[in-house]
Write an enzyme that holds these catalytic residues in place. Structure first.
Site, PDB file in Angstrom:
ATOM      1  CG  ASP A  27      -1.584  -1.176   1.609  1.00  0.00           C
ATOM      2  OD1 ASP A  27      -1.507  -2.146   0.857  1.00  0.00           O
ATOM      3  OD2 ASP A  27      -2.235  -1.178   2.675  1.00  0.00           O
ATOM      4  CD  GLU A 209      -7.038  -5.052   3.961  1.00  0.00           C
ATOM      5  OE1 GLU A 209      -6.573  -5.772   4.848  1.00  0.00           O
ATOM      6  OE2 GLU A 209      -6.613  -5.083   2.783  1.00  0.00           O
TER       7      GLU A 209
HETATM    8  C1  FRU Z   1      -3.890  -3.648   2.684  1.00  0.00           C
HETATM    9  C2  FRU Z   1      -3.308  -4.030   4.034  1.00  0.00           C
HETATM   10  C3  FRU Z   1      -3.721  -3.026   5.097  1.00  0.00           C
HETATM   11  C4  FRU Z   1      -2.634  -3.158   6.110  1.00  0.00           C
HETATM   12  C5  FRU Z   1      -1.419  -3.417   5.254  1.00  0.00           C
HETATM   13  C6  FRU Z   1      -0.402  -4.341   5.849  1.00  0.00           C
HETATM   14  O1  FRU Z   1      -3.181  -4.165   1.604  1.00  0.00           O
HETATM   15  O2  FRU Z   1      -3.705  -5.336   4.381  1.00  0.00           O
HETATM   16  O3  FRU Z   1      -5.020  -3.239   5.608  1.00  0.00           O
HETATM   17  O4  FRU Z   1      -2.505  -2.008   6.895  1.00  0.00           O
HETATM   18  O5  FRU Z   1      -1.891  -3.976   4.041  1.00  0.00           O
HETATM   19  O6  FRU Z   1       0.738  -4.414   5.043  1.00  0.00           O
END
Ligand code: FRU
Length: 502
Positions: A27, A209
């Site tokens: 992300d 998310e």
């Molecule tokens: C989304 C996610 C988020 C989390 C991060 C962990 O891709 O699962 O929800 O904060 O990646 O790397």
């Protein structure tokens, strides 16, 4: 470097997209324009090119094209992984981390606590601050600042709300497995008060998310502001796996009210196509927008990968690119409020390129090789199709006669698709080889496409960016032909122009 299943030559490293030099990323985090540069922080494994050791990597760019990688900004430690979050410029030093004359940058991130922490088992929101414009960071001593005792409370996106209800910081975050966005307010970024929650609604085929909430003028009218709530979800996307949906509505400083909810509560799988999607492709996830972008523009970057096969894509020593930066706008179309997206920058102008191939108008009857001068592995192709008798027509990129990525339109089905079954390396994961499609209607009888091809991706903006499709591909370096095609009849292409970087 361990755990790499990748090929030896780095032929997939993107030329126009950001990828870390030799590590894993997912992300985008803490996107902010500050000190004259765009800061891109991101979920990063500083030690490997698979997910793990989650920390915030960091890169900056003056123009959203040329990126410089910096040392890890916020590192995991024995007590916590640093999950996704955002950064705000605390101009008036409401947090007290800065001074009266120098407001700090404040990162609001999710602490994913490890077994050695007293908080093990929960995810909660924490702070770090920077007094040097975002290059070095100090964790707040009283972390976490916001806990719900939940194991799935994450991905805070913070912005400053200034409206009828007052002037304060607002956080949107998720209770991921409850399919809920939760909203909080704060005066100082440290003490948070619950405002409201939103969801479940529309797509709930996977955890929610990385939310985002921002205002946009409808058709550019500053008197007509609506709010957009972005909710990424995984899996449950329209073509499988990770994707981003959005809702358009009002935000009164406390509650987000959606005008575009089709399904209250748990999703109706038969109505997935009626929900609004940021991108219909398989590789556009965790999209979030920049804070403080110049000229009030709403600019967005997503992770160009899909959790279905993310750790297995055949690249090394890095793994996963970011998408190109997009500008988002809101439009009233046939009574529905819809986002349109286009590239945030004029790539040709920023990089000093002009079209190397142009075609005013041509009739296509069968597969036609466009031109030797059009071949390449990094291109921007703009064109408009007018349907004829063909049941399907389109464009073949990164082709060599046997392999290629097909971008096709089937007017009778009202759909555009990307077929990457023969795009190159496609068997590294069972779900990668696919045909992924989106609904697409003609405008004034034609279909306008803007296609960005980079070494390992295609990003398609159709009909002025009302529909986008983003997909990874892993072709042979020698597959560079571009062809137009029509099946069972004719179609017309006009105004094609192609810019090439490699
Ligand atoms: C989304 C996610 C988020 C989390 C991060 C962990 O891709 O699962 O929800 O904060 O990646 O790397």
């Amino acid at each position: 470097m361990t755990a790499s299943t990748a090929t030896t030559a780095d032929t997939f490293r993107p030329a126009l997209h950001y990828a870390a030099r030799n590590t894993w990323l997912n992300d985008p985090n803490g996107l902010i324009h500050h000190g004259g540069v765009y800061h891109l922080y991101y979920q990063n494994n500083p030690m490997d090119n698979v997910w793990g050791n989650m920390s915030w990597g960091h890169a900056t760019s003056p123009d959203l094209l040329n990126w410089t990688e910096h040392p890890v900004a916020i590192a995991c430690d024995e007590k916590e992984d640093i999950f996704s979050g955002s950064i705000v410029f605390d101009r008036n030093n409401s947090s007290g981390f800065g001074t009266a004359t120098q407001g700090p940058l404040v990162a609001v991130y999710t602490s994913a606590f490890k077994p050695s922490s007293v908080h093990h088992g929960i995810q909660a929101q924490s702070l770090a601050y920077s007094l040097d414009g975002g290059y070095t960071w100090t964790k707040h001593t009283n972390n976490p600042v916001l806990s719900r005792g939940s194991a799935e409370f994450r991905d805070p996106k913070v912005f400053h709300y200034d409206g009828a209800a007052g002037s304060y910081w607002v956080m949107v975050a998720v209770e991921a497995t409850d399919f809920q966005v939760v909203l909080y307010k704060s005066e100082n970024l440290k003490d948070w008060e619950l405002l409201s929650s939103f969801g479940p609604a529309n797509a709930t085929g996977g955890v929610w998310e990385c939310p985002d909430l921002f205002p946009l003028p409808v058709d550019g009218d500053p008197e007509n502001i609506k709010w957009v709530l972005v909710v990424n979800l995984n899996p449950g996307g329209p073509n499988g796996g990770s994707a981003g949906q959005y809702f358009v509505g009002d935000f009164d400083g406390t509650t987000f009210t959606s005008f575009t909810t089709v399904t209250e509560g748990t999703q109706d799988p038969a109505r997935l196509a009626e929900y609004q999607w940021l991108d219909w492709g398989r590789d556009y996830y965790a999209a979030v927008s920049f804070s403080d972008a110049p000229d009030n523009r709403r600019l967005m970057i997503a992770w160009m990968n899909n959790w279905q096969y993310a750790n297995e894509i055949p690249t090394a020593p890095w793994r996963s690119p970011m998408s190109l930066a997009r500008e988002i706008s809101l439009h009233a179309i046939d009574g529905t409020l819809r986002l349109a997206q286009h590239l945030a920058l004029d790539l040709a102008a920023v990089s000093g390129r002009g079209p190397v191939f142009e075609l005013e108008e041509a009739s296509i009857t069968s597969e036609t090789l466009v031109h030797d001068g059009a071949a390449g592995s990094v291109q921007h192709i703009e064109l408009t199709f007018t349907p004829g008798t063909a049941e399907e027509f389109g464009l073949l990129v990164r082709s060599d006669g046997t392999q290629g990525t097909r971008i096709g339109i089937r007017p009778a089905d009202g759909r555009i698709f990307v077929d990457r079954r023969d795009s190159g390396l496609a068997d590294f994961h069972e779900s990668f080889a696919s045909i992924d499609s989106a609904p697409l209607q003609p405008i004034d009888g034609s279909y306008q496409l803007s296609v960005y091809v980079d070494h390992c991706s295609v990003e398609i903006f159709a009909q002025g960016g009302l529909v986008t499709l983003t997909e990874l591909i892993f072709p042979l370096a020698t597959s560079t032909d571009v062809a137009l095609y029509a099946t069972e009849g004719t179609a017309t292409v006009c105004g094609l122009n192609l810019t090439r970087w490699a």
